[in-house]
Design a protein around this motif. Structure first.
Motif, PDB file in Angstrom:
ATOM      1  N   HIS A   1     125.951 -58.906  23.226  1.00 14.45           N
ATOM      2  CA  HIS A   1     126.655 -58.831  21.942  1.00 14.45           C
ATOM      3  C   HIS A   1     127.733 -59.907  21.814  1.00 14.45           C
TER       4      HIS A   1
ATOM      5  N   LYS B   1     127.519 -62.935  23.260  1.00 12.77           N
ATOM      6  CA  LYS B   1     126.801 -64.197  23.117  1.00 12.77           C
ATOM      7  C   LYS B   1     126.227 -64.361  21.716  1.00 12.77           C
ATOM      8  N   HIS B   2     125.708 -63.277  21.153  1.00 12.75           N
ATOM      9  CA  HIS B   2     125.048 -63.349  19.850  1.00 12.75           C
ATOM     10  C   HIS B   2     125.879 -62.709  18.741  1.00 12.75           C
ATOM     11  N   ARG B   3     127.182 -62.650  18.934  1.00 14.68           N
ATOM     12  CA  ARG B   3     128.034 -61.901  17.998  1.00 14.68           C
ATOM     13  C   ARG B   3     127.996 -62.467  16.573  1.00 14.68           C
TER      14      ARG B   3
ATOM     15  N   ALA C   1     125.467 -64.005  14.951  1.00 11.05           N
ATOM     16  CA  ALA C   1     124.226 -63.571  14.299  1.00 11.05           C
ATOM     17  C   ALA C   1     124.254 -62.071  14.019  1.00 11.05           C
TER      18      ALA C   1
END
Length: 282
Positions: free
Chosen positions: A80, A82-84, A86
């Motif tokens: 979460h 790392k891809h927060r 998106a």
């Protein structure tokens, strides 16, 4: 065979990372609630519930990941974090769509439910973060169990505007199972929570007392299941609750054998798929 197993493992990890297992459990629980209250819920209600559950868990994981910082031991927080960006974009779009569904498509009786649920989720996220910053005690396990149970049974309760003793006992039974599940995962993450200084119930009462609390909740829930069956003759509902209870009992005594918390979390959350699976095929 190795190829199938490897891909199945990847699928389980992905489902867990994006909280899809939790969303499916909430939908199954809501269907279970509709059977207990003998009502029919629209697709708009199920969409609203699924979206609300996904948004709260995703937002909570993002905030936890940012608060903790680098923590490669927790794959969920790392994912979460790392891809927060998106996830935040998807969550924002989904929140807007859900708001429109609540205002224009959801049954009028359930608009208050949707707005109330949104307000409760917002308050939870705010108080959870304030407690972390101020290093205050926050009964996270209890609050999550209450919010989750409200999301499952709140819509049916609002539509009926009343509840009999059978429905009340079923709701309490389900709440105990949810709370036991949350405590179980906190128990598995006990050392990690202590290191990250999360002042939640399990950390405050200690490892052994947390395990004893889980067992006590499951014993009480099992007794309630038997009472429901004997007094109301609703043995199908009673059996489902007892079956879920039995699996949690096993997991409570053998959770230490799980080396990867992703798999444990997936199994515990998939227990809540049982009501739909049994009722749908029966």
């Amino acid at each position: 065979m190795k190829f199938v197993f490897r891909n199945a493992t990847k699928a389980i990890v992905f489902i867990r990372l994006v909280s899809a297992d939790i969303v499916l459990g909430a939908l199954s629980g809501s269907y279970f609630a509709s059977e207990i209250f003998n009502i029919s819920l629209s697709i708009y209600f199920y969409f609203t519930l699924a979206a609300a559950v996904w948004v709260i868990y995703t937002a909570d994981h993002i905030l936890d990941g940012l608060k903790i910082g680098v923590n490669q031991e927790n794959e969920v927080y790392e994912f979460h974090k790392k891809h927060r960006i998106a996830l935040l974009i998807v969550g924002s779009i989904l929140s807007v769509i859900t708001g429109l569904v609540v205002l224009f498509l959801l049954e009028s009786k359930l608009i208050d439910f949707g707005l109330t649920t949104f307000a409760l989720i917002s308050l939870y996220l705010v108080f959870n973060q304030i407690s972390r910053k101020k290093n205050w005690f926050f009964p996270k396990e209890l609050v999550i169990a209450i919010l989750y149970t409200w999301g499952i049974f709140g819509g049916a309760f609002i539509i009926e505007k009343s509840v009999n003793w059978f429905q009340l006992m079923a709701m309490i039974n389900y709440f105990f199972l949810v709370l036991a599940n949350v405590f179980l995962f906190s128990l598995y993450n006990f050392d990690e929570n202590r290191r990250d200084r999360f002042k939640i119930i399990s950390f405050q009462i200690g490892r052994e007392q947390t395990k004893h609390s889980i067992i006590a909740l499951l014993v009480i829930a099992f007794c309630l299941s038997l009472i429901i069956g004997f007094i109301s003759s609703e043995w199908s509902i009673s059996f489902i609750l007892m079956f879920m209870n039995f699996i949690f009992f096993i997991l409570t005594f053998f959770f230490a054998y799980f080396k990867n918390k992703i798999y444990l979390a997936f199994i515990t959350d998939s227990v809540f798929w049982i009501p739909f699976l049994i009722l749908f095929v029966s």
